[in-house]
Design a protein around this motif. Structure first.
Motif, PDB file in Angstrom:
ATOM      1  N   LEU A 141      -1.615 -29.615  -0.680  1.00  0.00           N
ATOM      2  CA  LEU A 141      -0.685 -28.928   0.214  1.00  0.00           C
ATOM      3  C   LEU A 141       0.761 -29.153  -0.225  1.00  0.00           C
ATOM      4  CD1 LEU A 141      -2.268 -29.901   3.657  1.00  0.00           C
ATOM      5  CD2 LEU A 141      -2.366 -27.671   2.525  1.00  0.00           C
ATOM      6  N   PRO A 142       1.662 -28.209   0.083  1.00  0.00           N
ATOM      7  CA  PRO A 142       3.067 -28.377  -0.310  1.00  0.00           C
ATOM      8  C   PRO A 142       3.679 -29.697   0.182  1.00  0.00           C
ATOM      9  CG  PRO A 142       2.701 -26.153   0.482  1.00  0.00           C
ATOM     10  CD  PRO A 142       1.431 -26.920   0.737  1.00  0.00           C
ATOM     11  N   GLU A 143       3.351 -30.101   1.379  1.00  0.00           N
ATOM     12  CA  GLU A 143       3.901 -31.348   1.920  1.00  0.00           C
ATOM     13  C   GLU A 143       3.415 -32.554   1.123  1.00  0.00           C
ATOM     14  OE1 GLU A 143       2.480 -28.921   3.769  1.00  0.00           O
ATOM     15  OE2 GLU A 143       4.301 -28.151   4.730  1.00  0.00           O
ATOM     16  N   GLU A 144       2.142 -32.503   0.693  1.00  0.00           N
ATOM     17  CA  GLU A 144       1.598 -33.588  -0.124  1.00  0.00           C
ATOM     18  C   GLU A 144       2.271 -33.615  -1.497  1.00  0.00           C
ATOM     19  OE1 GLU A 144      -2.968 -33.807   1.560  1.00  0.00           O
ATOM     20  OE2 GLU A 144      -2.474 -32.288   0.064  1.00  0.00           O
ATOM     21  N   ARG A 145       2.495 -32.432  -2.058  1.00  0.00           N
ATOM     22  CA  ARG A 145       3.162 -32.348  -3.360  1.00  0.00           C
ATOM     23  C   ARG A 145       4.606 -32.852  -3.240  1.00  0.00           C
ATOM     24  NH1 ARG A 145       1.833 -27.320  -4.653  1.00  0.00           N
ATOM     25  NH2 ARG A 145      -0.079 -28.059  -5.561  1.00  0.00           N
ATOM     26  N   PHE A 187      19.289 -32.372  -3.032  1.00  0.00           N
ATOM     27  CA  PHE A 187      18.926 -31.721  -4.289  1.00  0.00           C
ATOM     28  C   PHE A 187      17.543 -31.073  -4.219  1.00  0.00           C
ATOM     29  CE2 PHE A 187      17.375 -36.047  -5.051  1.00  0.00           C
ATOM     30  CZ  PHE A 187      16.179 -35.876  -5.729  1.00  0.00           C
ATOM     31  N   ALA A 188      16.696 -31.462  -3.275  1.00  0.00           N
ATOM     32  CA  ALA A 188      15.370 -30.860  -3.129  1.00  0.00           C
ATOM     33  C   ALA A 188      14.879 -31.040  -1.699  1.00  0.00           C
ATOM     34  CB  ALA A 188      14.381 -31.496  -4.097  1.00  0.00           C
ATOM     35  N   MET A 189      14.174 -30.010  -1.204  1.00  0.00           N
ATOM     36  CA  MET A 189      13.629 -30.063   0.154  1.00  0.00           C
ATOM     37  C   MET A 189      12.469 -29.086   0.256  1.00  0.00           C
ATOM     38  SD  MET A 189      16.637 -28.059   2.187  1.00  0.00           S
ATOM     39  CE  MET A 189      17.236 -26.466   1.613  1.00  0.00           C
ATOM     40  N   ILE A 190      11.740 -29.209   1.344  1.00  0.00           N
ATOM     41  CA  ILE A 190      10.676 -28.258   1.657  1.00  0.00           C
ATOM     42  C   ILE A 190      11.209 -27.328   2.747  1.00  0.00           C
ATOM     43  CG2 ILE A 190       8.465 -28.043   2.878  1.00  0.00           C
ATOM     44  CD1 ILE A 190       7.893 -28.766   0.131  1.00  0.00           C
ATOM     45  N   ALA A 191      11.039 -26.034   2.538  1.00  0.00           N
ATOM     46  CA  ALA A 191      11.426 -25.037   3.549  1.00  0.00           C
ATOM     47  C   ALA A 191      10.378 -23.930   3.522  1.00  0.00           C
ATOM     48  CB  ALA A 191      12.807 -24.470   3.255  1.00  0.00           C
ATOM     49  N   GLY A 192       9.796 -23.661   4.657  1.00  0.00           N
ATOM     50  CA  GLY A 192       8.780 -22.621   4.728  1.00  0.00           C
ATOM     51  C   GLY A 192       7.574 -22.887   3.846  1.00  0.00           C
ATOM     52  N   GLY A 193       7.242 -24.160   3.645  1.00  0.00           N
ATOM     53  CA  GLY A 193       6.090 -24.508   2.824  1.00  0.00           C
ATOM     54  C   GLY A 193       6.331 -24.397   1.328  1.00  0.00           C
ATOM     55  N   ARG A 194       7.579 -24.237   0.938  1.00  0.00           N
ATOM     56  CA  ARG A 194       7.935 -24.120  -0.479  1.00  0.00           C
ATOM     57  C   ARG A 194       8.982 -25.162  -0.851  1.00  0.00           C
ATOM     58  NH1 ARG A 194       4.713 -20.860  -3.579  1.00  0.00           N
ATOM     59  NH2 ARG A 194       4.245 -18.950  -2.504  1.00  0.00           N
ATOM     60  N   LEU A 195       8.963 -25.571  -2.114  1.00  0.00           N
ATOM     61  CA  LEU A 195      10.006 -26.444  -2.631  1.00  0.00           C
ATOM     62  C   LEU A 195      11.273 -25.622  -2.830  1.00  0.00           C
ATOM     63  CD1 LEU A 195      10.932 -29.178  -3.857  1.00  0.00           C
ATOM     64  CD2 LEU A 195      10.139 -28.296  -6.076  1.00  0.00           C
ATOM     65  N   GLY A 248      18.461 -18.641   6.478  1.00  0.00           N
ATOM     66  CA  GLY A 248      18.374 -17.995   7.778  1.00  0.00           C
ATOM     67  C   GLY A 248      19.663 -17.309   8.204  1.00  0.00           C
ATOM     68  N   LYS A 249      20.589 -17.159   7.271  1.00  0.00           N
ATOM     69  CA  LYS A 249      21.871 -16.534   7.602  1.00  0.00           C
ATOM     70  C   LYS A 249      21.965 -15.111   7.079  1.00  0.00           C
ATOM     71  CE  LYS A 249      24.015 -20.934   7.927  1.00  0.00           C
ATOM     72  NZ  LYS A 249      25.070 -21.827   7.794  1.00  0.00           N
ATOM     73  N   GLY A 250      20.881 -14.606   6.485  1.00  0.00           N
ATOM     74  CA  GLY A 250      20.854 -13.222   6.050  1.00  0.00           C
ATOM     75  C   GLY A 250      21.298 -12.976   4.618  1.00  0.00           C
ATOM     76  N   SER A 251      21.691 -14.012   3.899  1.00  0.00           N
ATOM     77  CA  SER A 251      22.058 -13.809   2.494  1.00  0.00           C
ATOM     78  C   SER A 251      21.588 -15.006   1.670  1.00  0.00           C
ATOM     79  CB  SER A 251      23.572 -13.625   2.349  1.00  0.00           C
ATOM     80  OG  SER A 251      24.251 -14.780   2.786  1.00  0.00           O
ATOM     81  N   ALA A 252      21.295 -14.718   0.411  1.00  0.00           N
ATOM     82  CA  ALA A 252      20.798 -15.761  -0.484  1.00  0.00           C
ATOM     83  C   ALA A 252      21.910 -16.738  -0.829  1.00  0.00           C
ATOM     84  CB  ALA A 252      20.247 -15.120  -1.757  1.00  0.00           C
ATOM     85  N   MET A 253      21.535 -17.997  -0.935  1.00  0.00           N
ATOM     86  CA  MET A 253      22.467 -19.032  -1.371  1.00  0.00           C
ATOM     87  C   MET A 253      22.358 -19.105  -2.894  1.00  0.00           C
ATOM     88  SD  MET A 253      21.711 -21.784   1.668  1.00  0.00           S
ATOM     89  CE  MET A 253      23.039 -22.895   1.216  1.00  0.00           C
ATOM     90  N   LYS A 254      23.451 -18.859  -3.593  1.00  0.00           N
ATOM     91  CA  LYS A 254      23.433 -18.642  -5.037  1.00  0.00           C
ATOM     92  C   LYS A 254      23.010 -19.843  -5.874  1.00  0.00           C
ATOM     93  CE  LYS A 254      26.821 -14.907  -4.915  1.00  0.00           C
ATOM     94  NZ  LYS A 254      26.346 -14.408  -3.694  1.00  0.00           N
TER      95      LYS A 254
END
Length: 114
Positions: A2-6, A43-51, A75-81
């Motif tokens: 699972l992503p959380e385990e990884r 520098f790294a986190m899990i969001a929506g089950g993805r790294l 969640g603000k409507g635009s990609a963070m570059k």
């Protein structure tokens, strides 16, 4: 796996790295408390089950173009570059990208203080 385990495997990998704070350490609450940080910056986190990792803008663009990742929207409507949602699920890719993010964020922090 699972992503959380990884992600927990990444936490174990980076736990002893200089300047790195891992989830579950005393005093870590609020936003970013479940993320990997170096010198106080995520520098790294899990969001929506993805790294999700922080990398240079050009690198993020290249990884999206190669299909290894997707834009990250907090969640603000635009990609963070400078943030990439990793779409590959193999442990080797996760470790390599997390290590690259650690180096990027760690070096950016050092150069901004000098």
């Amino acid at each position: 796996m699972l992503p959380e385990e990884r992600f927990n495997a990444l936490v174990d990998e980076f736990r002893a790295s200089p300047g790195v704070a891992v989830p579950g350490e005393p005093g870590r609450r609020g936003f970013g408390s479940s993320a990997l940080k170096v010198n106080g910056s995520i520098f790294a986190m899990i969001a929506g089950g993805r790294l999700v990792v922080k990398l240079p803008r050009d690198r993020v663009t290249a990884l999206i173009g190669s299909g290894a990742g997707a834009p990250f929207d907090a969640g603000k409507g635009s990609a963070m570059k400078e943030w990439l949602t990793v779409t590959t699920d193999d442990e080797g890719s996760w470790l390599a990208l997390a290590r690259e993010a650690l180096n990027f964020v760690g070096s950016a922090h050092r150069s901004s203080r000098g």
